[in-house]
Design a protein around this motif. Structure first.
Motif, PDB file in Angstrom:
ATOM      1  N   THR A 262       0.858  -1.190   0.000  1.00 51.40           N
ATOM      2  CA  THR A 262       0.000   0.000   0.000  1.00 51.40           C
ATOM      3  C   THR A 262       0.895   1.241   0.000  1.00 51.40           C
ATOM      4  OG1 THR A 262      -1.775   1.159   1.167  1.00 51.40           O
ATOM      5  CG2 THR A 262      -0.138   0.065   2.538  1.00 51.40           C
ATOM      6  N   SER A 263       0.284   2.375  -0.156  1.00 53.37           N
ATOM      7  CA  SER A 263       1.055   3.626  -0.109  1.00 53.37           C
ATOM      8  C   SER A 263       0.918   4.315   1.237  1.00 53.37           C
ATOM      9  CB  SER A 263       0.565   4.581  -1.201  1.00 53.37           C
ATOM     10  OG  SER A 263       0.777   4.033  -2.469  1.00 53.37           O
ATOM     11  N   TYR A 264       0.190   3.685   2.147  1.00 49.77           N
ATOM     12  CA  TYR A 264      -0.071   4.327   3.440  1.00 49.77           C
ATOM     13  C   TYR A 264       0.876   3.819   4.529  1.00 49.77           C
ATOM     14  CZ  TYR A 264      -4.299   6.078   1.277  1.00 49.77           C
ATOM     15  OH  TYR A 264      -5.175   6.715   0.439  1.00 49.77           O
ATOM     16  N   THR A 265       1.145   4.694   5.483  1.00 53.21           N
ATOM     17  CA  THR A 265       1.878   4.261   6.673  1.00 53.21           C
ATOM     18  C   THR A 265       0.871   3.578   7.596  1.00 53.21           C
ATOM     19  OG1 THR A 265       1.466   6.399   7.700  1.00 53.21           O
ATOM     20  CG2 THR A 265       3.572   6.126   6.569  1.00 53.21           C
ATOM     21  N   LEU A 266       1.359   2.857   8.578  1.00 55.88           N
ATOM     22  CA  LEU A 266       0.451   2.094   9.432  1.00 55.88           C
ATOM     23  C   LEU A 266       0.350   2.687  10.828  1.00 55.88           C
ATOM     24  CD1 LEU A 266       1.264  -1.588   8.483  1.00 55.88           C
ATOM     25  CD2 LEU A 266      -0.490  -0.082   7.586  1.00 55.88           C
ATOM     26  N   MET A 267      -0.773   2.411  11.434  1.00 54.56           N
ATOM     27  CA  MET A 267      -0.997   2.913  12.785  1.00 54.56           C
ATOM     28  C   MET A 267      -0.134   2.166  13.808  1.00 54.56           C
ATOM     29  SD  MET A 267      -3.018   5.353  12.454  1.00 54.56           S
ATOM     30  CE  MET A 267      -3.610   5.670  14.104  1.00 54.56           C
ATOM     31  N   THR A 268       0.428   1.055  13.390  1.00 59.05           N
ATOM     32  CA  THR A 268       1.288   0.288  14.302  1.00 59.05           C
ATOM     33  C   THR A 268       2.706   0.848  14.330  1.00 59.05           C
ATOM     34  OG1 THR A 268       1.493  -1.240  12.457  1.00 59.05           O
ATOM     35  CG2 THR A 268       0.053  -1.906  14.270  1.00 59.05           C
ATOM     36  N   GLU A 269       3.015   1.734  13.377  1.00 61.59           N
ATOM     37  CA  GLU A 269       4.349   2.342  13.326  1.00 61.59           C
ATOM     38  C   GLU A 269       4.270   3.754  13.904  1.00 61.59           C
ATOM     39  OE1 GLU A 269       7.142   0.761  11.908  1.00 61.59           O
ATOM     40  OE2 GLU A 269       5.814  -0.989  11.865  1.00 61.59           O
ATOM     41  N   LYS A 270       5.162   4.056  14.834  1.00 63.86           N
ATOM     42  CA  LYS A 270       5.125   5.386  15.448  1.00 63.86           C
ATOM     43  C   LYS A 270       5.446   6.460  14.400  1.00 63.86           C
ATOM     44  CE  LYS A 270       6.099   4.234  20.208  1.00 63.86           C
ATOM     45  NZ  LYS A 270       7.096   4.170  21.264  1.00 63.86           N
ATOM     46  N   GLY A 271       4.782   7.588  14.518  1.00 63.62           N
ATOM     47  CA  GLY A 271       5.048   8.671  13.587  1.00 63.62           C
ATOM     48  C   GLY A 271       4.032   9.777  13.741  1.00 63.62           C
ATOM     49  N   PRO A 272       4.283  10.925  13.108  1.00 64.89           N
ATOM     50  CA  PRO A 272       3.358  12.057  13.265  1.00 64.89           C
ATOM     51  C   PRO A 272       1.977  11.780  12.675  1.00 64.89           C
ATOM     52  CG  PRO A 272       5.042  12.534  11.603  1.00 64.89           C
ATOM     53  CD  PRO A 272       5.436  11.255  12.267  1.00 64.89           C
TER      54      PRO A 272
END
Lengths: 405, 364
Positions: free
Chosen positions: A284-294
């Motif tokens: 996918t092109s999305y980051t995941l909610m399981t990975e910390k980030g802004p």
């Protein structure tokens, strides 16, 4: 006496005129955006969090005064994944005077493409079917198309396979959405991609896929590419787990390695499939909610602010919904900053100018969304993930994939 | 014959011919003409958004389809649960031409009345073929035969690349004497076209029922052995009923394709067939007026249930399943309630109101 009266009346009238004009100026404009999606019926498990995201972000824009004195009004209606209803909703929104439209299903996006062109209304679809771009010049995809995702997965599959030509099956949704990448994958194979597409199965509402999996095992299938929503994939994975045919490591001989496109995987799949999801590859092109980030922090804050439950707050479909409405709002902000009147045409122009240094980063994608006259696929980067210990983890770094012409 | 042709309060027929008049009194005729005038004139005075024009056009198309289904199920007594497939045949006739010739070919855009007629013709032929088992089958067995046609249709459309695997096959904008019908005029234009077709077909059905061919349908429905003994051919009558129904459905399908500017698989599913059957039951099987009231009631109900679902979704976030279930629940409930308490449908209410007004101010 009469002169005094005339002066008083003229002053009063002038004052009232100024008051009316200034109150109108202070009230600001209201910009209308419409979204029609499947909140009931097929694929509603995707459509519900998606629509909640749009609703929440609209409220957020107004609450935070992101458009200054101007307001954003979002119309959100259920279409039950039926093109006729989508068309009815679209007509209603046009009557309301929307300046931007967000569509959902592949079928309706293809059917209504000419309407988008005739109305000259910028439209972002939740469907990533490349065909949407062929039927309308005003249709935009938030990320790369299903075709690009499927070909990227196929490239990865071939590059990392050991042994003879890999035998592949496709498990797809029985609709235009599911079928979208199949022909392009077949063309790529005919063009030299070294894999055999053994079978393409359009799933029904099966509660068990044992027979299908057994058939695939008999046909020596090693890889399964999924292009559907999460529930049928979860059912298949559970059946595969029951049979003990899920590969423990990538491409394990005599076992099946499962791979999925955007809507087939993610945290929602983990919730549905449980331990059967282990080893599932997903792009996918999305980051995941399981990975910390802004992006994660912002999404959780948004969902919490508007009272959403944990499942919604962590859903990747909520992420998708936020991203598309963010892009729409961003076009309004940019057009306003340039002093342009907010119309469908100016927002369309702003979308086309959203590239290079002006590309838009929503914080929840692995790359910025960029559009131009020749590229109407938003985020051009993809990330490969693998399910490990009940969580999808990135495999390598994000990569740009351009399908062969 | 009644002494007063304007206000006859009872039956004073002296011949069968008199009984078969389309309008029993001059008042009936006048009211009907006034009603038609209202139907033609209101869009010129009332401004209605495209959404509601689309809903109204949809109701009119459903009326055409239900006229056909009522001939088959109501008058000939042959239950069909494949009516949406017949409508689909009409839509895909136009779509097939668009696929072969291009969606803006002159035949599609200029000769659209011919295309609509042709779609009706193809619908009639397919109807007659599907109706062949009716020569041997009855009741539940015939229902299954029509169901199998529905399944075959769905499979064919869904899997054949010629039909774009069920994805919408687009159809170009049509032309009228004033030029191309652009987007702003689209729903308005088709309102008048469909209205004219509804009136013509409605009068055609009314006339058909006055002829021996129409009476044949009713006779076969009531007792096919007795009809056979009277010299009718029950088998052929049934096939002819299927063909007639197919024609109406084909016309409705073509209108649907033109209105939505395309034909897509999902408008002609089994669910839609059951909806058509519900419209016929709720309207009143075996009545002409029921063919108009049924679609209006069911489509308006559907719209209201949708609004209610929206309300539930916004009020109770956990009640999404209820919102999903609301439509089929309401739908099923309405059919059951009508079958239990008013099997003659809304048409019977219409009949009661009319007889009350006819006798007013007297009760008897």
């Amino acid at each position: 006496m009469k002169n005094r009266q005339a002066t008083f009346i003229s002053f009063t009238l002038a004052f009232m005129l100024i008051l009316v004009c200034s109150s109108q100026a202070m009230a600001g404009e209201t910009y209308k955006i419409g979204f029609s999606g499947a909140m009931t019926g097929p694929t509603s498990d995707v459509g519900v969090p998606y629509s909640k995201a749009i609703e929440d972000y609209c409220r957020y824009v107004n609450d935070e005064k992101m458009l200054g004195d101007d307001k954003l009004e979002c119309f959100i209606r259920d279409d039950g994944y039926e093109t006729e209803k989508t068309k009815r909703n679209f007509e209603e929104y046009l009557d309301e005077g929307i300046v931007f439209y967000l569509n959902y299903s592949t079928g309706s996006s293809l059917a209504m493409g000419k309407d988008f062109d005739e109305e000259k209304i910028p439209t972002i679809t939740a469907s990533y079917h490349a065909g949407n771009l062929d039927v309308s010049n005003y249709a935009f995809l938030p990320i790369v198309s299903y075709t690009s995702q499927a070909l990227a997965l196929a490239d990865y599959l071939v590059a990392n396979h050991k042994g003879d030509t890999p035998q592949v099956a496709m498990f797809i949704h029985p609709s235009a959405f599911g079928r979208a990448p199949v022909e392009d994958l077949k063309k790529a194979i005919a063009g030299g991609l070294k894999m055999d597409l053994v079978e393409v199965v359009e799933h029904g509402k099966d509660l068990d896929n044992t027979a299908m999996l057994q058939r695939w095992m008999n046909k020596k299938v090693q890889y399964v590419i999924c292009q559907t929503v999460q529930p049928p994939v979860a059912t298949m994975l559970k059946s595969a787990q029951g049979l003990g045919v899920i590969a423990a490591k990538y491409g394990e001989p005599g076992k099946l390695t499962f791979l999925g496109l955007h809507y087939a995987g993610g945290p929602d799949l983990v919730a549905l499939a449980g331990s059967a999801v282990e080893g599932f590859y997903w792009t996918t092109s999305y980051t995941l909610m399981t990975e910390k980030g802004p992006g994660r922090d912002a999404q959780l804050a948004l969902a919490k602010r508007y009272g959403r439950d944990d499942a919604t707050a962590n859903s990747q479909n909520y992420t998708n919904g936020v991203q598309v409405i963010q892009i729409a709002v961003e076009t309004i902000i940019r057009a306003k900053a340039k002093g342009k009147k907010i119309t469908r045409q100016t927002l369309y122009e702003e979308l086309l100018a959203m590239n290079g240094y002006n590309a838009y980063n929503s914080l929840t994608t692995v790359g910025p969304a960029s559009y131009s006259k020749t590229d109407r696929q938003g985020v051009d980067m993809l990330q490969l993930y693998r399910a490990q210990g009940g969580v999808f983890r990135p495999v390598g770094v994000p990569f740009a994939y351009t399908p062969p012409k | 014959m009644a002494q007063n042709r304007w206000l006859a309060t009872g039956n004073f027929f002296t011949s069968y011919k008199e009984e078969q008049r389309i309008f029993l009194t001059h008042l009936d005729r006048l009211v009907f003409i006034c009603f038609l005038v209202v139907l033609f004139v209101w869009p010129l005075f009332l401004e209605v958004g495209n959404k509601y024009m689309l809903v109204i056009d949809n109701i009119l198309i459903a009326m055409v389809a239900i006229l056909g289904l009522n001939l088959l199920t109501g008058f000939a007594g042959l239950i069909s649960i494949g009516h949406a497939a017949f409508v689909g045949v009409g839509a895909y006739t136009v779509a097939s031409f668009a696929r072969i010739l291009g969606d803006s070919h002159v035949l599609i855009t200029h000769a659209w009345p011919l295309m609509i007629l042709m779609a009706g013709g193809v619908g009639a032929v397919v109807g007659a073929i599907v109706g062949l088992p009716a020569m041997r089958l009855k009741h539940l067995y015939l229902v299954i035969a029509t169901l199998s046609f529905q399944m075959i249709f769905q499979w064919t459309i869904n899997f054949m690349s010629f039909f774009n695997q069920g994805q919408t096959i687009s159809i170009g904008r049509v032309f009228w004497f004033t030029g191309k019908i652009v987007r702003k005029q689209h729903y308005f234009f088709w309102y008048y076209v469909i209205l004219v077709i509804v009136i013509i077909l409605g009068l055609a059905v009314r006339n058909l029922l006055r002829t021996r061919y129409g009476r044949c349908l009713v006779a076969v429905r009531d007792n096919d052995r007795a009809a056979d003994a009277m010299g009718m051919h029950p088998g052929l009558t049934k096939v002819y009923a299927f063909a007639l129904s197919g024609f109406f459905a084909g016309v409705a399908g073509a209108l649907h394709a033109y209105l939505f500017r395309g034909a897509g698989f999902e408008s002609f599913t089994l669910h839609q067939s059951i909806s058509y059957l519900a419209m016929a039951i709720v309207g009143g099987l075996g009545t002409l007026v029921g063919s108009f009231l049924g679609p209006t009631a069911i489509i308006m109900l559907d719209l209201q249930v949708e609004n209610l679902s929206e309300f539930f979704k916004h009020q109770f976030s956990a009640a999404l399943d209820l919102a999903t279930a609301l439509r089929p629940l309401t739908f099923g409930l309405v059919i059951v309630l009508f079958l239990m308490f008013e099997p003659r449908g809304i048409a019977n209410w219409w009949r009661i109101v009319r007889s009350y007004l006819k006798l007013w101010p007297f009760r008897y």
